[in-house]
Design a protein around this motif. Structure first.
Motif, PDB file in Angstrom:
ATOM      1  N   UNK A 141      15.265  23.714  24.351  1.00 47.25           N
ATOM      2  CA  UNK A 141      15.048  24.466  25.571  1.00 47.25           C
ATOM      3  C   UNK A 141      15.172  23.636  26.833  1.00 47.25           C
ATOM      4  N   UNK A 142      15.430  22.333  26.680  1.00 49.74           N
ATOM      5  CA  UNK A 142      15.721  21.539  27.876  1.00 49.74           C
ATOM      6  C   UNK A 142      17.206  21.248  27.961  1.00 49.74           C
ATOM      7  N   UNK A 143      17.960  21.720  26.963  1.00 49.71           N
ATOM      8  CA  UNK A 143      19.399  21.473  26.924  1.00 49.71           C
ATOM      9  C   UNK A 143      20.145  22.717  27.378  1.00 49.71           C
ATOM     10  N   UNK A 144      21.109  22.541  28.271  1.00 47.62           N
ATOM     11  CA  UNK A 144      21.913  23.668  28.707  1.00 47.62           C
ATOM     12  C   UNK A 144      21.377  24.322  29.964  1.00 47.62           C
ATOM     13  N   UNK A 145      22.055  25.378  30.372  1.00 48.35           N
ATOM     14  CA  UNK A 145      21.686  26.096  31.589  1.00 48.35           C
ATOM     15  C   UNK A 145      20.409  26.889  31.385  1.00 48.35           C
ATOM     16  N   UNK A 146      19.815  27.331  32.494  1.00 47.15           N
ATOM     17  CA  UNK A 146      18.642  28.195  32.410  1.00 47.15           C
ATOM     18  C   UNK A 146      18.994  29.464  31.639  1.00 47.15           C
ATOM     19  N   UNK A 147      20.199  29.974  31.858  1.00 47.99           N
ATOM     20  CA  UNK A 147      20.656  31.182  31.164  1.00 47.99           C
ATOM     21  C   UNK A 147      20.630  30.973  29.643  1.00 47.99           C
ATOM     22  N   UNK A 148      21.172  29.854  29.173  1.00 42.75           N
ATOM     23  CA  UNK A 148      21.210  29.593  27.737  1.00 42.75           C
ATOM     24  C   UNK A 148      19.808  29.382  27.188  1.00 42.75           C
ATOM     25  N   UNK A 149      18.978  28.662  27.916  1.00 48.31           N
ATOM     26  CA  UNK A 149      17.616  28.391  27.446  1.00 48.31           C
ATOM     27  C   UNK A 149      16.788  29.661  27.402  1.00 48.31           C
ATOM     28  N   UNK A 150      16.914  30.516  28.418  1.00 50.67           N
ATOM     29  CA  UNK A 150      16.183  31.776  28.415  1.00 50.67           C
ATOM     30  C   UNK A 150      16.645  32.657  27.256  1.00 50.67           C
ATOM     31  N   UNK A 151      17.947  32.679  27.005  1.00 48.85           N
ATOM     32  CA  UNK A 151      18.463  33.467  25.881  1.00 48.85           C
ATOM     33  C   UNK A 151      17.870  32.989  24.562  1.00 48.85           C
ATOM     34  N   UNK A 152      17.731  31.668  24.388  1.00 53.96           N
ATOM     35  CA  UNK A 152      17.153  31.135  23.155  1.00 53.96           C
ATOM     36  C   UNK A 152      15.702  31.556  22.997  1.00 53.96           C
ATOM     37  N   UNK A 153      14.968  31.520  24.102  1.00 51.15           N
ATOM     38  CA  UNK A 153      13.567  31.939  24.065  1.00 51.15           C
ATOM     39  C   UNK A 153      13.467  33.421  23.689  1.00 51.15           C
ATOM     40  N   UNK A 154      14.297  34.254  24.306  1.00 57.03           N
ATOM     41  CA  UNK A 154      14.255  35.687  24.018  1.00 57.03           C
ATOM     42  C   UNK A 154      14.637  35.971  22.569  1.00 57.03           C
ATOM     43  N   UNK A 155      15.590  35.217  22.032  1.00 61.87           N
ATOM     44  CA  UNK A 155      15.960  35.398  20.630  1.00 61.87           C
ATOM     45  C   UNK A 155      14.826  34.991  19.704  1.00 61.87           C
ATOM     46  N   UNK A 184      10.527  28.161  29.040  1.00 57.71           N
ATOM     47  CA  UNK A 184      11.936  27.804  29.210  1.00 57.71           C
ATOM     48  C   UNK A 184      12.080  26.410  29.818  1.00 57.71           C
ATOM     49  N   UNK A 185      11.079  25.995  30.595  1.00 54.88           N
ATOM     50  CA  UNK A 185      11.180  24.720  31.285  1.00 54.88           C
ATOM     51  C   UNK A 185      12.013  24.827  32.545  1.00 54.88           C
ATOM     52  N   UNK A 186      11.805  25.925  33.292  1.00 51.02           N
ATOM     53  CA  UNK A 186      12.573  26.164  34.508  1.00 51.02           C
ATOM     54  C   UNK A 186      11.646  26.769  35.549  1.00 51.02           C
ATOM     55  N   UNK A 187      12.125  26.849  36.796  1.00 47.15           N
ATOM     56  CA  UNK A 187      11.312  27.455  37.839  1.00 47.15           C
ATOM     57  C   UNK A 187      11.251  28.968  37.623  1.00 47.15           C
ATOM     58  N   UNK A 188      10.178  29.555  38.109  1.00 46.94           N
ATOM     59  CA  UNK A 188      10.039  31.003  37.978  1.00 46.94           C
ATOM     60  C   UNK A 188      11.174  31.724  38.715  1.00 46.94           C
ATOM     61  N   UNK A 189      11.577  31.177  39.857  1.00 49.09           N
ATOM     62  CA  UNK A 189      12.657  31.815  40.624  1.00 49.09           C
ATOM     63  C   UNK A 189      13.959  31.854  39.822  1.00 49.09           C
ATOM     64  N   UNK A 190      14.319  30.723  39.187  1.00 50.80           N
ATOM     65  CA  UNK A 190      15.577  30.699  38.435  1.00 50.80           C
ATOM     66  C   UNK A 190      15.508  31.615  37.213  1.00 50.80           C
ATOM     67  N   UNK A 191      14.342  31.723  36.597  1.00 46.02           N
ATOM     68  CA  UNK A 191      14.192  32.634  35.462  1.00 46.02           C
ATOM     69  C   UNK A 191      14.278  34.078  35.940  1.00 46.02           C
ATOM     70  N   UNK A 192      13.656  34.392  37.072  1.00 44.45           N
ATOM     71  CA  UNK A 192      13.759  35.744  37.620  1.00 44.45           C
ATOM     72  C   UNK A 192      15.209  36.116  37.906  1.00 44.45           C
ATOM     73  N   UNK A 193      15.957  35.166  38.464  1.00 43.94           N
ATOM     74  CA  UNK A 193      17.368  35.430  38.769  1.00 43.94           C
ATOM     75  C   UNK A 193      18.170  35.663  37.489  1.00 43.94           C
ATOM     76  N   UNK A 194      17.860  34.909  36.440  1.00 46.68           N
ATOM     77  CA  UNK A 194      18.580  35.066  35.179  1.00 46.68           C
ATOM     78  C   UNK A 194      18.204  36.386  34.510  1.00 46.68           C
ATOM     79  N   UNK A 195      16.941  36.766  34.592  1.00 44.38           N
ATOM     80  CA  UNK A 195      16.536  38.086  34.101  1.00 44.38           C
ATOM     81  C   UNK A 195      17.342  39.173  34.805  1.00 44.38           C
TER      82      UNK A 195
END
Length: 241
Positions: A141-155, A184-195
């Protein structure tokens, strides 16, 4: 409430007699959403066996940041490390919705383990699995973009806590986006944007503490770092003309 505990939980790995005896120890307790079962840094006196509901395990880092470490559910043991080694609690456990559990005093729990070496071994394996999961999550979850890490968490949520819903697969445990961002190991703002990206693409739908996965295949592609769903959006728009 069924006695069939999820595969991989501590209770699922015990024999009927050992499981039955363990569940006679301590007292039954119920917690409402947001109730704290144990707090980070406090002295460990009890362990908790989750019988129904979901428990969030969080910690405050040295940088004073919230870290969501895990979610525990039916059949899982919470708080055993401090009780076994006498150290302060390493994390806080909070009910994510209504929770039913068995609270067992540390002395009674240690005595039970001494009487049942096979259960002690099962608890040791459970603790080891938790550490392995934490290491794997840290690596993935520290590897790759926020998008990829969030997708892994959701899966991972889909695998462990997904339940069928009319529009897809609903994540049964309620987490807010700040908690997901911590995982995810990211800022809340970046996760909100990816959501927001995933919602626009039709991959998920989101409500108050409610996430529904509408397109698992798209989520798998995102987890692998594939491009976003712009192409799919364009095709969908063309079909609607």
């Amino acid at each position: 409430m069924s006695d069939d505990f999820p595969v991989g939980s501590l209770l699922a790995g015990l024999g009927p007699e050992e499981r039955g005896e363990l569940l006679t120890l301590g007292t039954g307790r119920q917690y409402g959403a947001g109730s704290v079962l144990m707090r980070q840094e406090e002295t460990a006196h009890d362990v908790y066996i989750v019988l129904d509901g979901y428990v969030k395990v969080t910690a405050i880092t040295a940088e004073e940041q919230l870290a969501l470490l895990a979610v525990r559910s039916r059949g899982d043991l919470v708080g055993e490390i401090g009780v076994i080694d006498g150290s302060p609690r390493t994390a806080t456990a909070t009910a994510a919705g209504a929770v039913v559990c068995r609270c067992i005093g540390g002395e009674a729990f240690r005595a039970f383990l001494a009487r049942h070496p096979a259960v002690y071994d099962a608890v040791t394996r459970s603790v080891t699995a938790k550490f392995r999961s934490a290491i794997r999550r840290r690596l993935e979850y520290v590897d790759g973009s926020v998008r990829a890490r969030l997708a892994r968490v959701l899966l991972e949520f889909v695998t462990h806590w997904g339940i069928p819903a009319p529009e897809g697969i609903m994540i049964a445990v309620g987490l807010n986006q700040a908690e997901i961002a911590a995982l995810v190991g990211a800022t809340e703002r970046s996760v909100n944007e990816t959501f927001a990206e995933f919602r626009t693409e039709g991959t998920i739908s989101v409500g108050y503490r409610r996430i529904v996965i509408r397109d698992v295949e798209a989520l798998h592609k995102a987890a692998l770092g594939c491009p976003d769903g712009a192409g799919r959006r364009e095709r969908a728009a063309g079909q609607g003309q």
